[in-house]
Enzyme design. Structure first.
Site, PDB file in Angstrom:
ATOM      1  CG  HIS A 531      -1.852   1.234   1.129  1.00  0.00           C
ATOM      2  ND1 HIS A 531      -2.430   1.629   2.396  1.00  0.00           N
ATOM      3  CD2 HIS A 531      -2.311   2.039   0.380  1.00  0.00           C
ATOM      4  CE1 HIS A 531      -3.136   2.676   2.337  1.00  0.00           C
ATOM      5  NE2 HIS A 531      -3.215   2.839   0.939  1.00  0.00           N
ATOM      6  CG  HIS A 536      -0.148   6.657  -0.640  1.00  0.00           C
ATOM      7  ND1 HIS A 536      -0.958   7.541  -0.474  1.00  0.00           N
ATOM      8  CD2 HIS A 536      -1.055   5.314  -0.405  1.00  0.00           C
ATOM      9  CE1 HIS A 536      -2.215   7.097  -0.123  1.00  0.00           C
ATOM     10  NE2 HIS A 536      -2.399   5.749  -0.040  1.00  0.00           N
ATOM     11  CG  HIS A 722      -4.354   3.682  -3.850  1.00  0.00           C
ATOM     12  ND1 HIS A 722      -5.769   4.233  -3.854  1.00  0.00           N
ATOM     13  CD2 HIS A 722      -3.759   3.908  -2.902  1.00  0.00           C
ATOM     14  CE1 HIS A 722      -5.706   4.601  -2.409  1.00  0.00           C
ATOM     15  NE2 HIS A 722      -4.637   4.390  -1.732  1.00  0.00           N
ATOM     16  CG  ASN A 726      -7.131   2.746   0.419  1.00  0.00           C
ATOM     17  OD1 ASN A 726      -6.212   3.090   1.244  1.00  0.00           O
ATOM     18  ND2 ASN A 726      -8.212   3.259   0.200  1.00  0.00           N
ATOM     19  CB  ILE A 870      -8.074   8.436   0.499  1.00  0.00           C
ATOM     20  CG1 ILE A 870      -8.440   8.327   2.049  1.00  0.00           C
ATOM     21  CG2 ILE A 870      -8.508   7.128  -0.021  1.00  0.00           C
ATOM     22  CD1 ILE A 870     -10.002   8.442   2.264  1.00  0.00           C
TER      23      ILE A 870
END
Length: 870
Positions: A531, A536, A722, A726, A870
């Site tokens: 993750h 990110h 993602h 997530n 997010i």
């Protein structure tokens, strides 16, 4: 009264109408600051006062054909600038106080034949406060027709800028095809965005620059909060993050000082990268601050008052079913006093009686114990929140890639006797040859850190889990190996024990614990690597490089920009409160203070081309190349939901990117001649991922294929990858026994009191081993927040405006992309309803929807947002 003032300043109505002849009518859509920022309601009043005294918002059209006389920048003449026009009726137009809402203003430009068709406009804001400029539309430019400017940018008062704010039409140009009058504006805008590398950056600065991850530690508040600098060294390589320019700490000149948590989450990122919607901004801002500032002490008080342990699974279910009463006192009052009432309902699962209650996670909605089955344990490796680790076993016993000179012999101790009777009549060699044995391997990634991790309160293992593919497409576990560093030193290898499946008695209880230790490994690696690092962190350098080197008029900027929405902001918030020393992630996952350091070591193995889904599947041995199969691959586990749906999404993205890029780049030579594109790729490799700049695997960006492949990877990682890792966090991990993040004691040994207790009360020992109550409450409060879709989310295949380009063929290709995603949605629903595919739903009855392209707002467990936001 206001209308009278306007007419006295600007003339009577008849005169105004006469003056509108020979005008180009325009409409500006913007959002006033006071609509978005309740802390500055005075902005509305002050802006009106400025209007009365002549401090307005002016706009000047810039010619696409004509040059300004005697004005040259770097020996290049700039496009001719037209007369000023002003936003009309600012005083009498009252923006709604119900956020968020756009406000439209008329603007009328003098028709100047020497300007001709505009290619840009300059805007000057002489008001007190900034506003969010969305669009300018010119209704009918003589000889041309309507002209659209897509702005989507904050415009601050003019005195905050050293140069004028310039916006370009939605026309797309390669650098060498840009009309000459616009070239100086195009180049100047990129220079502004790159900045000069100096100084503390302010909220109105528009600078995209790089920095190391040197702001995670806080050595000025004690060495226990000091953390190594990540990036810029061979020991701790890392992707770059956005520069803020904050001064160094007093204790360590190499570390950047931090903003005190209690003060603000307002870490610098360019304002246009901030959360664009009030609800999302406040949700994340208030939500994360409430967990850290208010709920953390409340949770601690609660756990101190009633026990920090769950005594039974029924006890653990209370936080979803019955609720927990928060203790009275000043800390509880602070929760309510510091969070607005309307937001409290969304942020804190507190009912009217003060009971703290979480939504029921999907994994236990229909069956409270199905998560404990071996079938569900293995199914989640293919269709859970971390389906990107499993690989095919190609040699037995599994070997290690750790340096034997440092770590000794780390070869697996799983023997044929452990698994030979569970292979459905096959020998081990036959099972390997027939692609029937798979492994979830968390050994090499964790062993180098395990001694330091276990020196804290954590007590965990490095694990290897072997699995067998049955004839019906389901996996069954064969064995779990749990390993510790040798007590006499790393050079003596590992001390390992092997556990095999059992259902009843003490053996069944031991097996349940062995699975839990493995899941603890998987949960930590998921959060830190699958993750955080692989979506990110690795995407942020692409965001920065794209804004530094590609003009908004560039086709690749237009292609990629939607996939960078709010990524810098969520990453900045993460550095402030989640991944920092002593932050929420360290408090809830087993590596603790070594969490980000561990991710840096694993980043050493990151390879950009391997992030392509087909390449990843082949590298993990989950697929083989097959020109006769869809997508050119044949999956070795046909019922692998992440891969099946992922390949459909991947293929749709690649087709869209190929159609788009081939429209603008009709040959490889065009790729090579694109100066901005080449600067972008160089900036990304040598600065953004600077610790990887010498790697031979980087595409050279000399061909259309390299461009298409690279852009496809970027979009895949930022959107679908993602989403896959997530939005299943709460559905699967919201029930901590299913995805424990910490283990607090080692496996009970025969003859010990713990082993005797395991015989008598296995559930109590299980719950005493995994995540405690305090960490559970913090962890699930966090993942509930981060598993939600905002109401203003923009999903894959959608854009925030239909006029994002004037080129018809790319618009048609994008429409085709959207329709293809719609077909994929229908196929996912169809497969989830087909009982043939046993891994798509499983014992817990959760359909695999993590790669379903669209979603509603909230905690849905589906939907692919365009970006990592997010």
């Amino acid at each position: 009264m206001l209308q009278g003032i306007v007419e006295s300043l600007t003339g009577k109505k008849e005169d105004i109408e006469e003056g509108h002849r020979n005008k180009i009518k325009g409409k500006v859509v913007l959002m006033k600051k006071n609509v978005l920022d309740f802390n500055d309601l005075s902005a509305s009043v002050l802006d009106r006062v400025h209007e009365l005294v002549g401090q307005k918002v002016s706009l000047h059209l810039v010619s696409i054909y004509k040059f300004e006389n005697n004005i040259a920048e770097n020996n290049k003449l700039k496009g001719k600038v037209g007369k000023a026009a002003y936003l009309e009726k600012w005083i009498t137009t009252i923006a709604s106080l119900t956020p968020p809402e756009d406000t439209s203003y008329n603007v009328n430009f003098d028709w100047e034949e020497e300007i001709g068709v505009p290619g840009a406009f300059i805007i000057k804001n002489y008001h007190h406060s900034e506003f969010y400029l969305k669009t300018l539309t010119l209704e009918n430019v003589p000889g041309h027709g309507p002209v659209h400017f897509i702005c989507n940018s904050w415009v601050y008062p003019a005195d905050k800028y050293k140069t004028d704010r310039v916006f370009f039409t939605n026309k797309t140009y390669l650098p060498n095809e840009t009309p000459a009058p616009l070239i100086p504006y195009r180049e100047e805008e990129l220079m502004i965005l790159r900045g000069d590398g100096n100084g503390l950056l302010q909220e109105w600065d528009r600078v995209y620059d790089y920095a190391y991850y040197n702001d995670l530690g806080d050595p000025d508040n004690g060495q226990d909060l000091a953390r190594p600098v990540l990036g810029g060294s061979s020991e701790y390589p890392y992707p770059r993050r956005g520069r803020t320019g904050r001064p160094p700490t007093k204790t360590d000149p190499n570390s950047e000082s931090r903003i005190p948590v209690l003060m603000s989450l307002n870490i610098y990122v360019p304002r246009d990268e901030r959360f664009g919607h009030l609800k999302l901004s406040d949700f994340l801002g208030y939500g994360l601050k409430s967990i850290f500032q208010f709920l953390l002490p409340e949770f601690k008080d609660l756990c101190d008052s009633i026990s920090n342990e769950f005594d039974s699974f029924e006890d653990a279910l209370e936080i979803y079913e019955g609720g927990l009463k928060l203790p009275d006192g000043p800390l509880l009052k602070s929760v309510y006093d510091n969070i607005p009432l309307e937001l409290l309902k969304d942020l804190l699962p507190v009912d009217g009686e003060g009971l703290f209650k979480f939504p029921m996670p999907n994994v236990i909605q229909e069956d409270k114990s199905a998560w404990r089955t071996d079938e569900e344990f293995t199914r989640e490796m293919l269709a859970g929140v971390n389906p990107v680790i499993i690989s095919r076993l190609q040699e037995f016993p599994p070997r290690s890639n750790l340096d034997p000179k440092v770590y000794g012999d780390q070869t697996s101790t799983i023997t044929s006797n452990h698994i030979k009777n569970r292979l459905d009549g096959l020998t081990i060699d036959e099972a390997i040859k027939n692609n029937r044995i798979f492994i979830l391997n968390h050994h090499d990634s964790l062993m180098p850190y395990l001694r330091r991790i276990n020196a804290t309160t954590t007590k965990t293992y490095a694990s290897r889990t072997l699995l067998f593919l049955q004839n019906d497409g389901r996996l069954k576990p064969l064995a779990i190996e749990l390993s510790l560093p040798h007590p006499d030193g790393d050079q003596f290898g590992a001390v390992s024990k092997v556990y095999t499946p059992a259902e009843d008695g003490i053996e069944g209880s031991v097996w349940q614990l062995a699975k839990a230790y493995m899941v603890v490994n998987d949960a930590g690696i998921h959060q830190l690597i699958s993750h955080w690092l692989n979506t990110h962190a690795v995407i942020e350098p692409f965001v920065i490089a794209t804004n530094r080197q590609l003009s908004v008029m560039h086709p690749i900027y237009k292609l990629l920009h939607p996939h960078f929405r709010e990524t810098m902001n969520i990453n900045a918030v993460a550095r402030q409160i989640l991944i920092n020393g002593g932050g929420l992630l360290e408090a809830t996952v087993f590596p603790g203070k070594y969490s980000l350091e561990l991710s840096s070591v694993i980043y050493k193995d990151w390879v950009f081309p391997d992030q392509a889904l087909p390449v990843d599947l082949v590298k993990r041995g989950m697929a083989v190349e097959d020109s006769n199969s869809p997508h050119g691959l044949r999956l070795l586990i046909e019922d692998y939901p992440y891969a099946v749906d992922g390949l459909e999404i991947w293929s749709a993205i690649k087709t869209w990117v190929k159609d788009y890029c081939n429209f603008y780049y009709t040959s490889d030579e065009k790729v090579q001649a694109d100066t901005e594109l080449q600067s972008w790729w160089k900036d990304l490799r040598e600065k953004g991922h600077g610790d990887k700049k010498s790697e031979p695997w980087w595409p050279q960006m000399q061909t259309r294929k390299e461009l298409i492949d690279s852009c496809t990877i970027i979009i895949w990682v930022a959107s679908a990858l993602h989403a896959a890792v997530n939005f299943g966090q709460y559905p699967y991990g919201g029930y901590m026994p299913n995805r424990p993040t910490v283990s607090r004691q080692f496996m009970p040994e025969p003859g010990s009191s713990e082993y005797d207790e395991l015989k008598i009360n296995p559930d109590k020992v299980f719950l005493r081993t995994i995540t405690a109550r305090l960490q559970t409450l913090i962890g699930i409060a966090l993942i509930e927040l981060l598993s939600r879709h905002s109401s203003d989310e923009i999903y894959l295949g959608k854009r925030d405006t239909p006029e994002w380009t004037t080129d018809v063929q790319p618009l048609e290709a994008f429409d085709k992309f959207g329709k293809k995603l719609g077909e994929i949605e229908e196929r996912i629903v169809e497969m989830n309803n087909d009982e043939k595919w046993k891994n798509r739903v499983g014992p817990v009855n959760i359909p695999y929807t993590l790669l379903y392209p669209t979603s509603e707002a909230g905690l849905t467990g589906k939907g692919i947002p365009n970006s990592t936001s997010i």
